[in-house]
Design an enzyme around this catalytic site. Sequence first.
Site, mmCIF file in Angstrom:
data_model
loop_
_atom_site.group_PDB
_atom_site.id
_atom_site.type_symbol
_atom_site.label_atom_id
_atom_site.label_comp_id
_atom_site.label_asym_id
_atom_site.label_seq_id
_atom_site.Cartn_x
_atom_site.Cartn_y
_atom_site.Cartn_z
ATOM 1 N N LYS A 52 36.732 38.839 51.612
ATOM 2 C CA LYS A 52 37.188 37.578 51.286
ATOM 3 C C LYS A 52 37.537 37.153 53.050
ATOM 4 O O LYS A 52 37.459 36.789 53.925
ATOM 5 C CB LYS A 52 37.902 36.992 50.421
ATOM 6 C CG LYS A 52 37.176 36.580 49.672
ATOM 7 C CD LYS A 52 37.783 35.874 47.996
ATOM 8 C CE LYS A 52 36.978 36.230 46.924
ATOM 9 N NZ LYS A 52 38.079 36.505 45.158
ATOM 10 N N GLN A 96 43.477 34.905 43.222
ATOM 11 C CA GLN A 96 42.397 36.664 43.304
ATOM 12 C C GLN A 96 42.347 36.631 41.271
ATOM 13 O O GLN A 96 43.519 36.927 41.089
ATOM 14 C CB GLN A 96 43.110 37.723 43.428
ATOM 15 C CG GLN A 96 41.425 38.295 43.583
ATOM 16 C CD GLN A 96 39.967 37.867 43.607
ATOM 17 O OE1 GLN A 96 39.036 37.547 44.383
ATOM 18 N NE2 GLN A 96 39.625 38.506 42.437
ATOM 19 N N ASP A 119 37.976 27.771 44.911
ATOM 20 C CA ASP A 119 36.911 28.280 43.894
ATOM 21 C C ASP A 119 36.391 27.478 42.842
ATOM 22 O O ASP A 119 35.569 28.480 41.610
ATOM 23 C CB ASP A 119 38.043 29.136 43.115
ATOM 24 C CG ASP A 119 38.195 31.068 43.568
ATOM 25 O OD1 ASP A 119 37.144 31.241 43.998
ATOM 26 O OD2 ASP A 119 38.989 31.487 43.143
#
Length: 291
Positions: A52, A96, A119
């Site tokens: 990322k 995460q 997300d």
Amino acid sequence: MQLIDGKATSKAIKAEIKTEVDSLVLAGHRPPHLAAILVGHDGGSETYVAYKIKDCEEVGFKSSLVRFEDDVKEEVLLEKICELNGDPGLDGFIVQLPLPDHINEQKVIETINPKKDVDGFHPLNVGRTVIGLPSFVSATPFGIIELLKRYHIETSGKHCVVVGRSNIVGRPMSILMSQKSINATVTVAHSRTKDLETLCASADILIAALGAPGFIKEHMVKEGAVVIDVGTTRVPSSETKSGFRLKGDVIFEEVAPKCSYITPVPGGVGPMTRVSLLSNTLLAAKGNIYS
Ligand code: NAP
């Protein structure tokens, strides 16, 4: 059969994002800024976060990494999230997953400001997606829709079978496929579905998101179907440096000759998932979702 090349498509999207970032910066704006919170040292999570950060660099985004050890207290993590929520220099951030067992994942997701939830896991974004409002859509389904659009794959009136109903892949995928802009007729299958083989064989568009390597075989696919393989299971391999390779949910060699379009693993959905996080961050930076 046409191969759907997620790697090439994601490269093209990255170039488009970079062009937009360059014009934003030229116009006097700061570059989009994405942060990632990483708890612990899980190998998979470390790799995903490293990707990322690398992706951000490639398109000219600023990126930040916030690290905590495995034993971080839930309230410390939530405090950090609140701090990032209020940081005007940050457009979006991700936590995460998975998190250690002592941390309530849902509580973490719901603490993230939906405007920075790139997300797309916050219930507000999920709900907005369901009713067709602008929203941050979770990266894998977002990327798959983009592939279908860019390959001009006809979806209207088609029977789409989504195998898997997770909150991050199967469920949002099924919602997107049923939306008015896509117009597919959708069946969601899961581990309790009866006669799954016949159901899959009835699909014009089959989206396999189970995490069961090689589950979809030749007889489960209709002649001319579009097959999207989301599965990425790490299986041991003596042929790679890492000692493993990624295996999809579809037996590619058997199924591909029957398909009109198919995604490979790797190089199909995976790169699109990565680039979709960048797309969401750019949308956040431009204030496109919540104006
Ligand atoms: P998940 O949370 O484990 O969900 C799997 C889903 O598949 C569940 O709904 C489960 O049904 C269903 N399922 C499992 N075995 C089944 C079977 N034998 N028959 C029918 N349904 C079955 O997994 P996920 O997070 O959605 O991920 C799915 C796969 O996609 C994994 O391989 C993951 O690594 C991969 N993935 C890839 C990307 C990418 O970028 N390429 C991104 C995300 C995930 P129940 O609900 O009944 O348990």
